[in-house]
Design a protein around this motif. Sequence first.
Motif, PDB file in Angstrom:
ATOM      1  N   HIS A   1       0.816  -1.213   0.000  1.00 12.15           N
ATOM      2  CA  HIS A   1       0.000   0.000   0.000  1.00 12.15           C
ATOM      3  C   HIS A   1       0.850   1.264   0.000  1.00 12.15           C
ATOM      4  CE1 HIS A   1      -4.044  -1.604  -0.026  1.00 12.15           C
ATOM      5  NE2 HIS A   1      -3.672  -2.511   0.874  1.00 12.15           N
ATOM      6  N   GLN A   2       2.064   1.194   0.527  1.00  7.32           N
ATOM      7  CA  GLN A   2       2.980   2.335   0.455  1.00  7.32           C
ATOM      8  C   GLN A   2       3.485   2.531  -0.970  1.00  7.32           C
ATOM      9  OE1 GLN A   2       6.062   1.825   3.408  1.00  7.32           O
ATOM     10  NE2 GLN A   2       4.581   1.500   5.037  1.00  7.32           N
ATOM     11  N   LEU A   3       3.574   1.467  -1.733  1.00 10.52           N
ATOM     12  CA  LEU A   3       4.053   1.509  -3.116  1.00 10.52           C
ATOM     13  C   LEU A   3       3.008   2.063  -4.081  1.00 10.52           C
ATOM     14  CD1 LEU A   3       6.154   0.558  -5.310  1.00 10.52           C
ATOM     15  CD2 LEU A   3       4.868  -1.602  -5.336  1.00 10.52           C
ATOM     16  N   VAL A   4       1.748   1.793  -3.842  1.00 10.24           N
ATOM     17  CA  VAL A   4       0.678   2.096  -4.797  1.00 10.24           C
ATOM     18  C   VAL A   4       0.688   3.554  -5.280  1.00 10.24           C
ATOM     19  CG1 VAL A   4      -1.841   2.217  -5.095  1.00 10.24           C
ATOM     20  CG2 VAL A   4      -0.783   0.157  -4.138  1.00 10.24           C
ATOM     21  N   PRO A   5       0.787   4.565  -4.413  1.00  6.54           N
ATOM     22  CA  PRO A   5       0.772   5.946  -4.928  1.00  6.54           C
ATOM     23  C   PRO A   5       1.943   6.250  -5.878  1.00  6.54           C
ATOM     24  CG  PRO A   5       0.472   5.925  -2.551  1.00  6.54           C
ATOM     25  CD  PRO A   5       0.820   4.535  -2.954  1.00  6.54           C
ATOM     26  N   LEU A   6       3.078   5.630  -5.638  1.00  6.52           N
ATOM     27  CA  LEU A   6       4.228   5.835  -6.519  1.00  6.52           C
ATOM     28  C   LEU A   6       3.963   5.255  -7.902  1.00  6.52           C
ATOM     29  CD1 LEU A   6       7.064   4.933  -3.992  1.00  6.52           C
ATOM     30  CD2 LEU A   6       6.248   7.217  -4.617  1.00  6.52           C
TER      31      LEU A   6
ATOM     32  N   HIS B   1       7.730   0.554 -15.774  1.00  6.06           N
ATOM     33  CA  HIS B   1       7.281   0.323 -14.397  1.00  6.06           C
ATOM     34  C   HIS B   1       8.140  -0.734 -13.709  1.00  6.06           C
ATOM     35  CE1 HIS B   1       4.867  -1.176 -11.072  1.00  6.06           C
ATOM     36  NE2 HIS B   1       4.732  -2.337 -11.698  1.00  6.06           N
ATOM     37  N   LEU B   2       8.368  -1.831 -14.405  1.00  7.97           N
ATOM     38  CA  LEU B   2       9.132  -2.932 -13.804  1.00  7.97           C
ATOM     39  C   LEU B   2      10.567  -2.529 -13.472  1.00  7.97           C
ATOM     40  CD1 LEU B   2       7.790  -5.829 -16.045  1.00  7.97           C
ATOM     41  CD2 LEU B   2       7.209  -5.370 -13.645  1.00  7.97           C
TER      42      LEU B   2
ATOM     43  N   MET C   1      10.325   0.430  -7.699  1.00 12.62           N
ATOM     44  CA  MET C   1      10.024  -1.000  -7.785  1.00 12.62           C
ATOM     45  C   MET C   1      11.213  -1.835  -7.320  1.00 12.62           C
ATOM     46  SD  MET C   1       6.931  -1.302  -8.530  1.00 12.62           S
ATOM     47  CE  MET C   1       6.904  -3.084  -8.747  1.00 12.62           C
ATOM     48  N   LEU C   2      12.409  -1.394  -7.638  1.00  8.95           N
ATOM     49  CA  LEU C   2      13.607  -2.101  -7.171  1.00  8.95           C
ATOM     50  C   LEU C   2      13.697  -2.056  -5.650  1.00  8.95           C
ATOM     51  CD1 LEU C   2      16.108  -0.799  -9.880  1.00  8.95           C
ATOM     52  CD2 LEU C   2      14.770  -2.919  -9.899  1.00  8.95           C
ATOM     53  N   THR C   3      13.408  -0.885  -5.081  1.00 11.85           N
ATOM     54  CA  THR C   3      13.410  -0.728  -3.621  1.00 11.85           C
ATOM     55  C   THR C   3      12.335  -1.609  -2.982  1.00 11.85           C
ATOM     56  OG1 THR C   3      14.227   1.532  -3.815  1.00 11.85           O
ATOM     57  CG2 THR C   3      13.152   0.937  -1.738  1.00 11.85           C
ATOM     58  N   TYR C   4      11.140  -1.604  -3.572  1.00 10.80           N
ATOM     59  CA  TYR C   4      10.033  -2.422  -3.072  1.00 10.80           C
ATOM     60  C   TYR C   4      10.407  -3.906  -3.070  1.00 10.80           C
ATOM     61  CZ  TYR C   4       6.075  -5.483  -4.131  1.00 10.80           C
ATOM     62  OH  TYR C   4       5.219  -6.553  -4.192  1.00 10.80           O
ATOM     63  N   ARG C   5      11.006  -4.387  -4.158  1.00 12.65           N
ATOM     64  CA  ARG C   5      11.372  -5.808  -4.241  1.00 12.65           C
ATOM     65  C   ARG C   5      12.358  -6.188  -3.136  1.00 12.65           C
ATOM     66  NH1 ARG C   5      11.910  -4.590  -9.757  1.00 12.65           N
ATOM     67  NH2 ARG C   5       9.973  -5.032 -10.852  1.00 12.65           N
ATOM     68  N   GLU C   6      13.294  -5.305  -2.858  1.00 13.40           N
ATOM     69  CA  GLU C   6      14.240  -5.563  -1.761  1.00 13.40           C
ATOM     70  C   GLU C   6      13.498  -5.575  -0.424  1.00 13.40           C
ATOM     71  OE1 GLU C   6      17.302  -2.596  -1.969  1.00 13.40           O
ATOM     72  OE2 GLU C   6      18.017  -3.304  -3.924  1.00 13.40           O
ATOM     73  N   GLN C   7      12.564  -4.647  -0.252  1.00 14.43           N
ATOM     74  CA  GLN C   7      11.822  -4.507   0.999  1.00 14.43           C
ATOM     75  C   GLN C   7      10.983  -5.743   1.315  1.00 14.43           C
ATOM     76  OE1 GLN C   7       9.064  -1.230   0.925  1.00 14.43           O
ATOM     77  NE2 GLN C   7       8.633  -1.354   3.116  1.00 14.43           N
ATOM     78  N   VAL C   8      10.403  -6.382   0.292  1.00 16.39           N
ATOM     79  CA  VAL C   8       9.498  -7.513   0.523  1.00 16.39           C
ATOM     80  C   VAL C   8      10.136  -8.869   0.221  1.00 16.39           C
ATOM     81  CG1 VAL C   8       7.431  -6.106   0.154  1.00 16.39           C
ATOM     82  CG2 VAL C   8       8.422  -7.392  -1.776  1.00 16.39           C
ATOM     83  N   ALA C   9      11.426  -8.887  -0.030  1.00 12.19           N
ATOM     84  CA  ALA C   9      12.108 -10.127  -0.431  1.00 12.19           C
ATOM     85  C   ALA C   9      11.847 -11.275   0.541  1.00 12.19           C
ATOM     86  CB  ALA C   9      13.604  -9.885  -0.592  1.00 12.19           C
ATOM     87  N   ASP C  10      11.809 -11.005   1.820  1.00  9.64           N
ATOM     88  CA  ASP C  10      11.587 -12.054   2.818  1.00  9.64           C
ATOM     89  C   ASP C  10      10.111 -12.422   2.978  1.00  9.64           C
ATOM     90  OD1 ASP C  10      14.303 -12.140   3.297  1.00  9.64           O
ATOM     91  OD2 ASP C  10      14.202 -10.827   5.052  1.00  9.64           O
ATOM     92  N   LEU C  11       9.220 -11.650   2.354  1.00 11.02           N
ATOM     93  CA  LEU C  11       7.779 -11.888   2.472  1.00 11.02           C
ATOM     94  C   LEU C  11       7.208 -12.621   1.265  1.00 11.02           C
ATOM     95  CD1 LEU C  11       6.740  -8.314   3.700  1.00 11.02           C
ATOM     96  CD2 LEU C  11       7.359 -10.294   5.108  1.00 11.02           C
TER      97      LEU C  11
END
Length: 102
Positions: A23-28, A74-75, A80-90
Amino acid sequence: MIFVIADIEIAEGKQAAFLEAFHQLVPLVHAEEGCIEYGPAIDEETDIPVQVKNGSQIVTVMEKWESVEALKAHLAAPHMLTYREQVADLVKGTKIKVLKPA
């Protein structure tokens, strides 16, 4: 216009943490050139007999983009790169479908 349906498999018990980050990513993403629609969806409980449920370990992202080029940008976007790192463990894995109107 293209449609993207992304099924993101979430580690067991991590859906809430994933959705908080998402949800933090969506506005970006909404601010990206070419983004028409972008948002997460989870199962709705119904009594519709033909409904196929994903379960609590799948979050489906429903997307609309002006073009494949906009999707590719977008990809590769820095957020998106930051987001992927942030959720890597999830996240256990992601599958996408890229579709066009018929």
